[in-house]
Design a protein around this motif. Structure first.
Motif, short mmCIF file in Angstrom:
data_model
loop_
_atom_site.label_atom_id
_atom_site.label_comp_id
_atom_site.label_asym_id
_atom_site.label_seq_id
_atom_site.Cartn_x
_atom_site.Cartn_y
_atom_site.Cartn_z
N SER A 150 0.85 -1.19 0.00
CA SER A 150 0.00 0.00 0.00
C SER A 150 0.88 1.24 0.00
N THR A 151 0.35 2.30 -0.52
CA THR A 151 1.10 3.55 -0.54
C THR A 151 0.83 4.30 0.75
N ILE A 152 1.78 5.09 1.14
CA ILE A 152 1.65 5.90 2.34
C ILE A 152 1.25 7.31 1.93
N GLU A 153 0.19 7.77 2.49
CA GLU A 153 -0.30 9.11 2.21
C GLU A 153 0.66 10.13 2.83
N ALA A 154 0.95 11.19 2.12
CA ALA A 154 1.85 12.23 2.62
C ALA A 154 1.24 12.89 3.86
N PHE A 155 2.09 13.26 4.80
CA PHE A 155 1.64 13.93 6.02
C PHE A 155 2.76 14.82 6.54
N SER A 156 2.40 15.70 7.45
CA SER A 156 3.37 16.56 8.11
C SER A 156 3.64 16.02 9.50
N ALA A 157 4.84 16.31 10.00
CA ALA A 157 5.21 15.94 11.36
C ALA A 157 5.65 17.20 12.10
N LEU A 158 5.49 17.18 13.39
CA LEU A 158 5.84 18.32 14.23
C LEU A 158 6.72 17.86 15.37
N ALA A 159 7.87 18.48 15.51
CA ALA A 159 8.70 18.30 16.70
C ALA A 159 8.28 19.42 17.65
N LEU A 160 7.40 19.09 18.57
CA LEU A 160 6.78 20.09 19.44
C LEU A 160 7.69 20.41 20.62
N GLN A 161 8.05 21.66 20.76
CA GLN A 161 8.84 22.10 21.89
C GLN A 161 7.90 22.56 22.99
N VAL A 162 8.01 21.96 24.14
CA VAL A 162 7.16 22.30 25.27
C VAL A 162 8.03 22.63 26.47
N LYS A 163 7.47 23.38 27.39
CA LYS A 163 8.19 23.73 28.61
C LYS A 163 8.25 22.50 29.51
N CYS A 164 9.43 22.23 30.02
CA CYS A 164 9.62 21.10 30.93
C CYS A 164 9.69 21.62 32.36
N LEU B 32 7.38 14.59 20.88
CA LEU B 32 7.70 15.38 22.07
C LEU B 32 9.19 15.31 22.36
N PRO B 33 9.75 16.33 22.99
CA PRO B 33 11.19 16.32 23.26
C PRO B 33 11.56 15.36 24.38
N GLU B 34 12.80 14.96 24.36
CA GLU B 34 13.35 14.15 25.43
C GLU B 34 13.22 14.92 26.74
N TYR B 35 12.93 14.22 27.81
CA TYR B 35 12.81 14.79 29.16
C TYR B 35 11.59 15.69 29.35
N TRP B 36 10.68 15.78 28.40
CA TRP B 36 9.56 16.72 28.48
C TRP B 36 8.68 16.51 29.71
N ASN C 93 9.08 10.27 25.10
CA ASN C 93 10.13 9.61 25.83
C ASN C 93 9.81 9.75 27.32
N ALA C 94 9.96 8.68 28.08
CA ALA C 94 9.71 8.73 29.52
C ALA C 94 10.64 7.74 30.22
N TYR C 95 10.87 7.99 31.47
CA TYR C 95 11.58 7.02 32.29
C TYR C 95 10.56 5.99 32.75
N TYR D 72 15.73 1.36 35.99
CA TYR D 72 14.70 2.04 35.22
C TYR D 72 15.27 2.24 33.83
N PHE D 73 14.39 2.48 32.87
CA PHE D 73 14.79 2.62 31.47
C PHE D 73 14.34 3.96 30.93
N GLN D 74 15.09 4.48 29.98
CA GLN D 74 14.63 5.62 29.22
C GLN D 74 13.94 5.02 28.00
N THR D 75 12.64 5.20 27.94
CA THR D 75 11.81 4.52 26.97
C THR D 75 11.21 5.50 25.98
N CYS D 76 11.38 5.21 24.70
CA CYS D 76 10.71 5.96 23.65
C CYS D 76 9.44 5.19 23.30
N PHE D 77 8.37 5.93 23.02
CA PHE D 77 7.09 5.29 22.74
C PHE D 77 6.38 6.01 21.60
#
Length: 142
Positions: A6-20, A63-67, A110-112, A122-127
């Motif tokens: 199947s073909t993948i439909e084009a989409f946009s992605a956002l690297a959202l910067q949030v206050k930690c 979301l950013p690491e450590y957010w 990403n979360a611990y 404990y692990f640093q886990t990306c999800f």
């Protein structure tokens, strides 16, 4: 081209910067959880505002690491595990899944995290959560 692919439909992605808001100075798990819940409460409206600006084709938000907690600077292993780490079935994942579902996006972060198979670590886990709110990927990088 293989017609079974199947073909993948084009989409946009956002690297959202949030206050930690780091949980390091939280006095205990309850105080740390209040800080984390505040971050989650702010996240849905931030994603909605960003998508309103970018457009509905924004289907991946990273979301950013450590957010959620900050990082364990000067914390003992057991102290950080108690204060900042999520269980694999933590309700925070459910809350993030609800945001992904409401926004119709893939939400990556990403979360611990704790794993009962490794009680001393404990692990640093990306999800990644999919638009139905389901956790579809868990990758432990540390």
């Amino acid at each position: 081209m293989d017609s079974s692919l199947s073909t993948i439909e084009a989409f946009s992605a956002l690297a959202l910067q949030v206050k930690c808001q780091a949980v390091n100075r939280a006095s205990d798990r309850t105080a740390a959880r209040a800080i984390m819940q505040s971050a989650i409460n702010a996240l849905g409206p931030q994603i909605a505002a960003a998508r309103a600006f970018i457009g509905a084709d924004c289907r991946l938000v990273v979301l950013p690491e450590y957010w959620l907690t900050g990082f364990p600077l000067g914390e003992s292993l057991s102290g950080w595990a108690e204060k900042a780490c999520l269980a694999m079935d933590d309700p925070i994942y459910e809350a993030l899944g609800e945001i992904a579902q409401q926004q119709g996006i893939f939400l990556a972060g990403n979360a611990y995290e704790l794993d009962p198979h490794f009680p001393e670590l404990y692990f640093q886990t990306c999800f990644v959560l999919d638009p139905s709110g389901s956790l579809i990927l868990r990758y432990r990088r540390l």
